[in-house]
Design a protein around this motif. Structure first.
Motif, PDB file in Angstrom:
ATOM      1  N   ALA A  84       0.875  -1.298  -0.087  1.00 26.55           N
ATOM      2  CA  ALA A  84       0.099   0.067   0.151  1.00 26.55           C
ATOM      3  C   ALA A  84       1.030   1.155   0.014  1.00 26.55           C
ATOM      4  CB  ALA A  84      -1.120  -0.098   1.047  1.00 26.55           C
ATOM      5  N   LEU A  85       2.087   1.152   0.961  1.00 24.00           N
ATOM      6  CA  LEU A  85       2.897   2.407   0.780  1.00 24.00           C
ATOM      7  C   LEU A  85       3.390   2.638  -0.715  1.00 24.00           C
ATOM      8  CD1 LEU A  85       4.724   2.118   4.321  1.00 24.00           C
ATOM      9  CD2 LEU A  85       3.439   4.300   3.421  1.00 24.00           C
ATOM     10  N   GLU A  87       2.292   1.828  -3.358  1.00 28.79           N
ATOM     11  CA  GLU A  87       1.294   2.370  -4.361  1.00 28.79           C
ATOM     12  C   GLU A  87       0.940   3.700  -4.240  1.00 28.79           C
ATOM     13  OE1 GLU A  87      -2.092  -0.376  -4.148  1.00 28.79           O
ATOM     14  OE2 GLU A  87      -1.203  -2.230  -4.723  1.00 28.79           O
ATOM     15  N   LYS A  88       0.942   4.139  -3.093  1.00 29.46           N
ATOM     16  CA  LYS A  88       0.532   5.408  -2.719  1.00 29.46           C
ATOM     17  C   LYS A  88       1.586   6.425  -2.826  1.00 29.46           C
ATOM     18  CE  LYS A  88      -2.049   8.771  -0.147  1.00 29.46           C
ATOM     19  NZ  LYS A  88      -3.339   9.108  -0.674  1.00 29.46           N
ATOM     20  N   HIS A  89       3.033   5.987  -2.304  1.00 29.43           N
ATOM     21  CA  HIS A  89       4.210   7.007  -2.098  1.00 29.43           C
ATOM     22  C   HIS A  89       5.452   6.545  -2.893  1.00 29.43           C
ATOM     23  CE1 HIS A  89       1.853   9.213   0.773  1.00 29.43           C
ATOM     24  NE2 HIS A  89       1.574   8.009   1.516  1.00 29.43           N
ATOM     25  N   SER A  93       9.658   4.997  -0.855  1.00 30.73           N
ATOM     26  CA  SER A  93       9.137   5.481   0.532  1.00 30.73           C
ATOM     27  C   SER A  93       8.783   4.169   1.345  1.00 30.73           C
ATOM     28  CB  SER A  93       7.816   6.207   0.426  1.00 30.73           C
ATOM     29  OG  SER A  93       7.213   6.708   1.500  1.00 30.73           O
ATOM     30  N   LEU A 159      -0.114   6.551   5.772  1.00 34.90           N
ATOM     31  CA  LEU A 159      -1.312   6.194   5.134  1.00 34.90           C
ATOM     32  C   LEU A 159      -2.607   6.457   6.146  1.00 34.90           C
ATOM     33  CD1 LEU A 159      -0.474   2.804   3.678  1.00 34.90           C
ATOM     34  CD2 LEU A 159      -0.712   4.776   2.383  1.00 34.90           C
ATOM     35  N   THR A 160      -3.682   6.920   5.368  1.00 37.23           N
ATOM     36  CA  THR A 160      -4.842   7.085   6.338  1.00 37.23           C
ATOM     37  C   THR A 160      -5.912   6.337   5.740  1.00 37.23           C
ATOM     38  OG1 THR A 160      -5.064   9.345   5.280  1.00 37.23           O
ATOM     39  CG2 THR A 160      -4.188   9.425   7.329  1.00 37.23           C
ATOM     40  N   PHE A 162      -7.083   3.334   5.442  1.00 38.03           N
ATOM     41  CA  PHE A 162      -6.556   2.453   4.881  1.00 38.03           C
ATOM     42  C   PHE A 162      -7.488   1.008   5.802  1.00 38.03           C
ATOM     43  CE2 PHE A 162      -3.611  -1.348   5.136  1.00 38.03           C
ATOM     44  CZ  PHE A 162      -3.682  -1.743   3.792  1.00 38.03           C
ATOM     45  N   ARG A 170     -11.412   1.606   9.005  1.00 38.56           N
ATOM     46  CA  ARG A 170     -10.369   2.172   8.515  1.00 38.56           C
ATOM     47  C   ARG A 170      -9.322   2.328   9.614  1.00 38.56           C
ATOM     48  NH1 ARG A 170     -12.005   3.803   3.742  1.00 38.56           N
ATOM     49  NH2 ARG A 170     -14.435   3.922   3.313  1.00 38.56           N
TER      50      ARG A 170
END
Length: 182
Positions: A84-85, A87-89, A93, A159-160, A162, A170
């Motif tokens: 997830a990190l 994919e997002k950052h 990161s 991440l928020t 999530f 969440r």
């Protein structure tokens, strides 16, 4: 008087009932999830560099528990959060935060003892002297006392909003660089 005591994986495994009592009182999970948590927690004790702190009354009764370990690929939480990190950052990161991290798996204080500095003492105690570059954790993505505590000791949102696979609640994924400031 409440004292902190570090325990290893063997005592942790022997005292899983006490660990689960604190977890259940603090988190109030659905009863059908407790057996699964027991299995997960028992498995965590086999992870590299596992360590645990008990916050105990003078008679040895735990009123707070915190534990963590060195996160590595192949651990469920580590792999899910790393993906997830990335994919997002971006991969850099994800590698920066999770490539050499203390993963704080559980931090709980019995409700009768919350607001007395126990959680803060356990977090700082868990992070003290660790050789990892970062510490990471997940917590409900709500304005809770726990979330405020984590921020006050230096954790930032990675991440928020999530949602873990198979879940619905969440979460926020937080991280800090070690050693903790102050």
């Amino acid at each position: 008087m409440i004292g902190l005591r570090r325990i290893g994986p063997d005592e942790f495994t022997l005292r899983l009932d006490a660990v689960l009592r604190v977890y259940t009182e603090a988190m109030n999970p659905p009863a059908d999830q407790v057996a699964g948590r027991r299995l997960i927690m028992g498995n965590h004790a086999t992870h590299p560099a596992f360590t645990c702190l008990f916050a105990e009354l003078s008679d040895g009764t735990p009123v707070g528990i915190a534990y963590g370990f060195h996160g590595v690929p192949g651990q469920w939480w580590h792999d899910v959060v790393r993906r997830a990190l990335a994919e997002k950052h971006g991969e850099g990161s994800a590698r920066g935060w999770l490539g050499d991290a203390l993963e704080l798996a559980e931090i709980h204080v019995h409700p009768d003892y919350q607001g007395k500095g126990i959680g803060r003492a356990m977090i700082t105690g868990m992070c003290a002297g660790r050789l990892e570059r970062t510490a990471v954790l997940s917590t409900r993505d709500q304005p809770t006392a726990a979330r405020h505590l984590y921020r006050s000791v230096g954790f930032v949102d990675l991440l928020t909003q999530f949602v873990f696979p198979g879940g619905h609640e969440r979460y926020a994924i937080l991280g800090t660089v070690l050693p903790l400031d102050g």
